[in-house]
Design a protein around this motif. Structure first.
Motif, mmCIF file in Angstrom:
data_model
loop_
_atom_site.group_PDB
_atom_site.id
_atom_site.type_symbol
_atom_site.label_atom_id
_atom_site.label_comp_id
_atom_site.label_asym_id
_atom_site.label_seq_id
_atom_site.Cartn_x
_atom_site.Cartn_y
_atom_site.Cartn_z
ATOM 1 N N GLY A 106 40.409 74.686 49.260
ATOM 2 C CA GLY A 106 40.615 75.448 48.023
ATOM 3 C C GLY A 106 41.296 74.662 46.915
ATOM 4 N N ARG A 107 41.850 73.479 47.234
ATOM 5 C CA ARG A 107 42.537 72.669 46.220
ATOM 6 C C ARG A 107 41.555 71.750 45.497
ATOM 7 N N ILE A 108 41.885 71.387 44.290
ATOM 8 C CA ILE A 108 41.090 70.426 43.533
ATOM 9 C C ILE A 108 41.921 69.156 43.361
ATOM 10 N N PHE A 109 41.323 68.032 43.714
ATOM 11 C CA PHE A 109 41.998 66.739 43.600
ATOM 12 C C PHE A 109 41.354 65.976 42.446
ATOM 13 N N GLN A 110 42.094 65.861 41.358
ATOM 14 C CA GLN A 110 41.528 65.255 40.156
ATOM 15 C C GLN A 110 42.015 63.826 39.962
ATOM 16 N N CYS A 111 41.058 62.938 39.656
ATOM 17 C CA CYS A 111 41.377 61.536 39.381
ATOM 18 C C CYS A 111 41.920 61.425 37.955
ATOM 19 N N THR A 112 42.571 60.307 37.676
ATOM 20 C CA THR A 112 43.090 60.056 36.318
ATOM 21 C C THR A 112 41.936 59.975 35.306
ATOM 22 N N CYS A 113 40.697 59.725 35.800
ATOM 23 C CA CYS A 113 39.538 59.654 34.897
ATOM 24 C C CYS A 113 38.945 61.037 34.626
ATOM 25 N N GLY A 114 39.461 62.062 35.357
ATOM 26 C CA GLY A 114 38.988 63.432 35.121
ATOM 27 C C GLY A 114 38.032 63.965 36.171
ATOM 28 N N CYS A 115 37.524 63.101 37.068
ATOM 29 C CA CYS A 115 36.580 63.549 38.101
ATOM 30 C C CYS A 115 37.290 64.412 39.141
ATOM 31 N N PRO A 116 36.793 65.642 39.424
ATOM 32 C CA PRO A 116 37.426 66.502 40.432
ATOM 33 C C PRO A 116 36.814 66.302 41.824
ATOM 34 N N ALA A 137 38.252 62.274 49.746
ATOM 35 C CA ALA A 137 37.143 62.055 48.798
ATOM 36 C C ALA A 137 37.670 61.417 47.502
ATOM 37 N N LEU A 138 38.836 61.913 47.051
ATOM 38 C CA LEU A 138 39.459 61.347 45.845
ATOM 39 C C LEU A 138 39.843 59.890 46.087
ATOM 40 N N LEU A 139 40.486 59.621 47.246
ATOM 41 C CA LEU A 139 40.928 58.257 47.562
ATOM 42 C C LEU A 139 39.744 57.306 47.705
ATOM 43 N N SER A 140 38.642 57.818 48.242
ATOM 44 C CA SER A 140 37.431 56.999 48.382
ATOM 45 C C SER A 140 36.906 56.611 46.995
ATOM 46 N N TYR A 146 39.280 54.036 45.524
ATOM 47 C CA TYR A 146 39.094 52.746 46.202
ATOM 48 C C TYR A 146 37.863 52.028 45.645
ATOM 49 N N ARG A 147 36.777 52.804 45.401
ATOM 50 C CA ARG A 147 35.530 52.225 44.887
ATOM 51 C C ARG A 147 35.659 51.784 43.432
ATOM 52 N N THR A 148 36.340 52.602 42.622
ATOM 53 C CA THR A 148 36.378 52.350 41.174
ATOM 54 C C THR A 148 37.576 51.521 40.721
ATOM 55 N N GLY A 149 38.648 51.503 41.566
ATOM 56 C CA GLY A 149 39.853 50.775 41.172
ATOM 57 C C GLY A 149 40.740 51.582 40.221
ATOM 58 N N HIS A 150 40.459 52.894 40.093
ATOM 59 C CA HIS A 150 41.288 53.741 39.238
ATOM 60 C C HIS A 150 42.668 53.930 39.862
ATOM 61 N N GLU A 151 43.596 54.419 39.079
ATOM 62 C CA GLU A 151 44.964 54.603 39.572
ATOM 63 C C GLU A 151 45.070 55.927 40.319
ATOM 64 N N ILE A 152 45.884 55.955 41.415
ATOM 65 C CA ILE A 152 46.086 57.199 42.173
ATOM 66 C C ILE A 152 47.018 58.091 41.344
ATOM 67 N N PRO A 153 46.594 59.337 41.054
ATOM 68 C CA PRO A 153 47.483 60.245 40.309
ATOM 69 C C PRO A 153 48.797 60.437 41.062
ATOM 70 N N ALA A 154 49.902 60.547 40.344
ATOM 71 C CA ALA A 154 51.256 60.634 40.939
ATOM 72 C C ALA A 154 51.347 61.752 41.974
ATOM 73 N N GLU A 155 50.725 62.911 41.691
ATOM 74 C CA GLU A 155 50.863 64.062 42.611
ATOM 75 C C GLU A 155 50.092 63.879 43.914
ATOM 76 N N HIS A 156 49.183 62.892 43.996
ATOM 77 C CA HIS A 156 48.403 62.672 45.206
ATOM 78 C C HIS A 156 48.761 61.383 45.948
ATOM 79 N N ARG A 157 49.877 60.751 45.536
ATOM 80 C CA ARG A 157 50.285 59.514 46.205
ATOM 81 C C ARG A 157 50.917 59.796 47.553
#
Length: 202
Positions: A169-179, A185-188, A191-202
């Motif tokens: 039921g939770r939504i995990f949003q990347c810093t780029c906006g992708c939910p 799934a977010l971490l994958s 890892y693929r894009t090299g984006h930064e891990i949002p603070a709340e999901h570290r």
């Protein structure tokens, strides 16, 4: 112009002749038997193993705490810990230390294929570790008897259900906006894009 070119050509030819005289003669190629031995030494011997369905169905869980100070995440087994360290903390080569890796290269390489007939991960695309073929089997082929009460999704292991239930039921949003619907799934994606891990999901 022509005289100068002629002199240069003569000098080059003389230099080449001097070099040829000074160098040692080329070594003869090794006999065929020796060549074959060298080839065998270069190619590691591999052994294909097809584990049984009952072996792969056995649930072995040894909950391991993440080795990174302050993380606190509990992983089910060493391969899962290794994947977590690489994906979440960007730790490279955490599962095998260099001395063990060297020993593994010199010995027989074991490859594990899925025992299910017609599976793409059969003898032509085996896994390098037993834990990986087991993980594949439990996710893809095992009976999904562990059901989520919230969304009715079913899972092959109690651990997979528990991991899903924590995020259901939770939504995990990347810093780029992708939910994403789950943290893995977010971490994958990160890892693929090299984006930064949002603070709340570290």
């Amino acid at each position: 112009g022509g005289g100068r070119c002629g002199k240069m050509a003569a000098a080059c030819a003389r230099g080449g002749h001097e070099r040829a005289n000074g160098s040692s003669p080329p070594l003869p190629p090794p006999p065929p038997q020796q060549q074959q031995q060298q080839l065998q030494q270069q190619q590691p011997v591999s052994q294909l193993i097809r584990p049984s369905v009952s072996e792969l169905s056995r649930e072995v869980r040894t909950n391991i705490l993440c080795t990174v100070t302050g993380c606190g995440k509990v992983l089910p087994n060493p391969p899962a810990l290794g994947m977590h360290l690489v994906k979440s903390h960007r730790v490279q080569d955490c599962s095998i230390n260099p001395t063990v890796r060297k020993d593994l290269k010199s010995s027989v390489q074991k490859l594990y294929c899925c025992p299910i007939e017609g599976c793409p991960r059969g003898p032509n695309r085996p896994f390098s570790q037993f834990a990986l073929v087991k993980q594949h089997f439990m996710k893809i082929h095992a009976e999904k008897k562990h059901k989520c009460d919230k969304c009715n999704h079913s899972y092959g292991t109690e651990w997979d259900l528990k991991r899903h239930a924590d995020d259901c039921g939770r939504i995990f949003q990347c810093t780029c906006g992708c939910p994403y619907a789950s943290r893995p799934a977010l971490l994958s994606h990160i890892y693929r894009t090299g984006h930064e891990i949002p603070a709340e999901h570290r």
